[in-house]
Design a protein around this motif. Structure first.
Motif, PDB file in Angstrom:
ATOM      1  N   UNK A 215       0.770  -1.464  -0.309  1.00 58.23           N
ATOM      2  CA  UNK A 215      -0.502   0.206   0.315  1.00 58.23           C
ATOM      3  C   UNK A 215       0.488   1.092   0.306  1.00 58.23           C
TER       4      UNK A 215
ATOM      5  N   UNK B 221       2.834  -2.244   8.326  1.00 67.30           N
ATOM      6  CA  UNK B 221       2.711  -2.263   7.038  1.00 67.30           C
ATOM      7  C   UNK B 221       2.810  -1.109   6.043  1.00 67.30           C
ATOM      8  N   UNK B 222       1.573  -0.542   6.714  1.00 70.34           N
ATOM      9  CA  UNK B 222       1.543   1.909   6.491  1.00 70.34           C
ATOM     10  C   UNK B 222       2.289   2.298   6.580  1.00 70.34           C
TER      11      UNK B 222
ATOM     12  N   UNK C  86       5.044  -7.442   6.729  1.00 71.91           N
ATOM     13  CA  UNK C  86       4.514  -6.405   6.386  1.00 71.91           C
ATOM     14  C   UNK C  86       5.265  -5.489   5.872  1.00 71.91           C
TER      15      UNK C  86
END
Lengths: 187, 734
Positions: free
Chosen positions: B63, B611-612, B200
């Motif tokens: 992402x 992960x973001x 992640x």
């Protein structure tokens, strides 16, 4: 050649790249039209992606009084046509998977259209293009056949009733979780 | 480059009025290939398309990668230099006014010259990062030593990559983060992954990891947390944070005891076996279990799988490296490959997941306190002479080695260092023991910060210079495989922002050192000079021209000349880089973490990523999709531990260590050990977990021990006096 979106449930790590990618698809107005759910967040953080399954006989289209929801020859179920949609929201109620959403401002339903501008030319949808774990794959008929031989495929059901009218054939295929447990090891 | 089984020829979707620019992601060491969509009428980046033909990632993105383009035209971008006249406002976002480049340069030069004439050349320092191109990393080293003539330069790789670097150097005599290309990974039979939340932190590796299992291969994960990759592992070694060295020694012991050692390989290609055996033989499964908390059966099973595997790769990341024995951890896990001879051939070897985009290239070209381009050493007169020839200075002019990143803050505290030129880093969030670090930044006489956003560190600066994002400049970076790749320019710099290299060339001119810099008019000019400067070094980039990179889809170093296609697999000739061509099997006695739990601080605190977000979050926290997905930090607590403290899911608690305290929302999860709590480190100000972490440094790499310290949790809502519980005083053991 006809291709299918295929979901290998065990692979999902919950990164939500598919959601981010969905916002990048032309005409999606930077809104994602797919979802990722935490199965049991307090325990093991297993996640599952939920995309539109592009039913062969979709409940959303069947329930639409204005015939605003088109199904393409390839089997993609499109968003409601602007000029036809009357904003009644029947489709959002009818869909057993909760996929169509309603835009109050535009008085219009919107949903995953399988990136039809891409998939009609054989380009994978954005979600499957970016999926870093191969949870979402864009398979040819031959590749899908090979998956059928090695994996047990399942189907989404929205009801336990055996003759529930909402259960039907979908163009998106899924593998049943736990497939790796029966895998023959190399050594 | 050969294509792997996942490769498919897919045309990209192009839209009218747009062009696609091939480049790579701005974030982690995977450097995923992507195409930026550029509106040809406005020349602005408007979106992203997968780069299906990039052989490493095949269009896949996490992402962060999908949304990376949004930082370039973000409203928060700094468009003009900022100057703060009122020094009492330092440490806040307030008091900045816009200025011209000339005024900013004038002020910087005047202040730098004042400090250097009053307190000596070494009163200035440079603190840089490795999320930038090789060209910028190289020029920053030259800028510090030739333009500023200071010994004090170091970089944030000390918080990220330096333990892997030092460990590989000691074991192999060379530091290339991966001995094999990523396109080999899914073909191996066993992945042994230690201290990496791969899913992640490097998500686009995951399709290869899962493929190993899909083929019937094995996955072993050593991690205190049941991360998404550990969840599906064949064996999850859920060890206590900071005990990796014992676990690795036990693995080596069990491999030898189990008859999996390759005696011939050990004899011919390694030194140090007997001394190592002496140390590892005490690490029986039972003894190791006492230290690590991992069941003996799991240790035995893991060693058996790795030992039996025809091909296997040992991989690791910050989990084992960010410890005060990180270098030993790296060498200890590497011993597994050497003892079994599973290295120096395709589908087998060792690899580290690089955290920062150019973590590999950035540490090779002279940004480290003791290093010069091409992995040369300042302490080596021959190396100094070689670099001086390229730079046009005399060896006497070359400053002495300085100190490591965290140690620089100590010198700021005692006023040895009085000025700071900070670029591409955000130590006010990412350094350990932040209360001390922030005090050191406040203590500076003058600070310049180069950034594209007003970062937490920029709040301490007197002058902030607006720099470009990765998509507004060109150059090369080296990904986690050791593959040199090309970043391409997609849009002109926004506002008055400039690339870091251009700022340094212009500043050098004004500092009276222009003769060494003014020939560098483009990024290509710098590339030409740095390839020459690396020629003959360990990390030899001389043959990695931009044309070859494009033609071959990347060039693996070493690449010594134009005819050399590069080196995807290291040590295929079984020659290691020590003088006798042998690798060193290291004997590594176990040391516990610098701080062990006690009555006052009964838990272990460990940190990591989600992960973001990327590093200090200066970029990713501004991007709406990523911010919405993870707007704030949290503390992971095991349900049983939460019960003991009487705390509930999503309740706010105070986490305390000997260095500080911070408040976090509780996330109750069975994915963490009972004796451990976890907090992600991407958040600034009072939400930074680095207020709590310990700055115990590895003696060789100077890497701080981010991954383990003693901590305590406090419920925030004060219990009524009658019901107040006795605080928990015993260490939680599992």
């Amino acid at each position: 050649m006809k291709q299918h979106l295929y979901i290998e449930m065990d692979n999902c790590i919950g990164c939500r790249s598919c959601l981010a990618a969905c916002t990048q698809c032309g005409g999606h107005d930077e809104r994602n039209r797919n979802y990722v759910y935490d199965v049991n967040p307090l325990v093991n953080r297993q996640t599952i992606p939920l995309m539109c399954l592009h039913c062969v006989n979709p409940a959303c289209a069947r329930s639409c009084p204005a015939q605003a929801i088109q199904v393409t020859p390839e089997g993609a179920v499109l968003s409601a046509l602007v000029e036809k949609c009357i904003g009644c929201q029947n489709c959002t109620i009818a869909c057993p998977y909760g996929i169509p959403k309603f835009d109050e401002e535009q008085n219009l339903m919107y949903k995953c259209d399988l990136c039809y501008d891409r998939t009609k030319d054989g380009i994978p949808p954005m979600c499957a293009s970016v999926c870093p774990t191969n949870t979402l794959q864009w398979l040819t008929e031959d590749e899908l056949k090979a998956k059928r031989e090695s994996h047990e495929l399942g189907r989404w059901t929205a009801s336990r009733l055996p003759d529930d009218p909402l259960v039907g054939e979908t163009n998106v295929k899924i593998s049943l979780p736990g497939i790796l447990q029966g895998k023959v090891k190399l050594f | 480059m050969p294509k792997d089984k996942f490769f498919k020829v897919i045309e990209n979707r192009t839209h009218p009025g747009e062009k696609l620019v091939d480049t790579h992601c701005s974030y982690c060491g995977m450097q995923c290939g992507m195409k930026l969509r550029v509106d040809t009428s406005t020349n602005r980046i408007i979106g992203v398309e997968p780069r299906y033909d990039w052989p490493v990632t095949l269009g896949k993105m996490c992402p962060k990668g999908v949304t990376a383009y949004q930082q370039t035209n973000h409203d928060d971008r700094l468009l003009k230099p900022l100057i703060r006249d009122d020094r009492s406002l330092r440490g806040t976002k307030m008091g900045f006014r816009e200025a011209t480049w000339e005024e900013a340069y004038g002020l910087i030069v005047r202040k730098f010259q004042e400090l250097q004439s009053g307190f000596g050349k070494d009163s200035l320092s440079v603190f840089s990062g490795v999320s930038m191109t090789n060209e910028k990393c190289y020029l920053t080293g030259k800028f510090a030593r030739v333009a500023l003539q200071t010994r004090y330069i170091d970089y944030n790789g000390r918080f990220c990559m330096s333990s892997a670097a030092a460990g590989f150097m000691r074991t192999f005599g060379v530091d290339r983060g991966s001995t094999l290309p990523w396109t080999d990974l899914h073909e191996t039979d066993c992945l042994f992954i230690a201290g990496s939340n791969t899913a992640e932190c490097h998500p686009t590796s995951m399709f290869r990891v899962w493929e190993v299992q899909n083929r019937g291969g094995y996955l072993i994960v050593a991690d205190p947390r049941e991360t998404p990759i550990a969840r599906r592992a064949d064996v999850h070694l859920d060890l206590r944070p900071g005990t990796d060295l014992a676990l690795a020694n036990c693995m080596v012991n069990l491999l030898i005891q189990g008859g999996y050692a390759d005696r011939e390989f050990v004899e011919k290609h390694t030194n140090g076996f007997d001394a190592m055996l002496e140390v590892v033989k005490q690490f029986t499964p039972e003894y190791t279990s006492e230290i690590t908390g991992v069941a003996p059966e799991k240790l035995i099973r893991a060693a058996e799988i790795y030992g039996k595997a025809p091909n296997a790769v040992v991989m690791f990341a910050r989990g084992i490296e960010q410890q005060h024995k990180g270098v030993d951890n790296v060498s200890a896990y590497t011993n597994m490959s050497l003892v079994t001879g599973k290295i120096g051939r395709p589908k087998s070897g060792v690899a580290t997941f690089t955290g920062q985009g150019n973590g590999q290239g950035g540490r090779e070209h002279g940004q480290k306190a003791d290093a010069l381009p091409g992995y040369r050493k300042i302490a080596n007169p021959k190396h100094v002479e070689e670099v001086c020839k390229v730079w046009g200075i005399t060896p006497e002019e070359m400053p002495q080695p300085g100190v490591s990143a965290y140690e620089m803050f100590g010198l700021m505290q005692d006023k040895t260092i009085r000025g700071l030129y900070l670029l591409c880093s955000n130590p006010a969030v990412s350094a350990p023991n932040l209360n001390e670090v922030r005090a050191a930044l406040m203590n500076l006489d003058f600070m310049v910060c180069c950034d594209m956003f007003l970062s937490e560190s920029a709040e301490f600066a007197d002058v902030v210079l607006p720099t470009v994002t990765w998509s507004e400049d060109e150059g090369t970076v080296t990904n986690l495989e050791g593959r040199v790749i090309k970043i391409n320019k997609a849009q002109e710099p926004l506002g008055e922002s400039k690339p870091d290299w251009e700022i340094q060339v212009e500043l050098a001119e004004r500092l009276g050192r222009g003769q060494y810099f003014r020939h560098l008019k483009t990024a290509r000019d710098i590339n030409d000079e740095f390839r020459l400067a690396s020629k003959g070094g360990y990390a030899d980039y001389y043959g990695a021209t931009w044309e070859k990179i494009e033609e071959q889809q990347g060039v693996f170093w070493p690449c010594r000349d134009e005819a050399d296609p590069g080196t995807p697999h290291m040590f295929l000739d079984k020659k290691f880089y020590h003088p006798d061509g042998k690798a060193l099997l290291c004997a590594l006695p176990y040391r516990p973490p610098a701080e062990e739990p006690c009555g006052d601080y009964p838990l272990r605190l460990t940190t990591g990523r989600v992960v973001y977000h990327y590093l200090s979050g200066n970029q990713t926290r501004r991007i709406p999709f990523l911010r919405d997905m993870c707007p704030e930090p949290f503390v992971e607590v095991h349900p049983e531990t939460a019960k003991r403290y009487g705390i509930a899911h999503e309740e706010m608690v105070r986490v305390r260590t000997r260095r500080g305290e911070a408040e976090f929302k509780v996330k109750i999860t069975e994915a963490i050990r009972r004796d451990t709590v976890f907090v992600p480190y991407h958040f600034g100000h009072e939400k930074s977990v680095n207020l709590l972490t310990i700055a115990a440094l590895d003696p060789t790499s100077k890497m701080p021990e981010f991954k383990a310290c003693a901590a305590e949790i406090e419920k925030l809502t004060a219990a009524p006096a009658a019901q107040a519980q006795e605080p928990i005083k015993e260490v939680i053991q599992t």
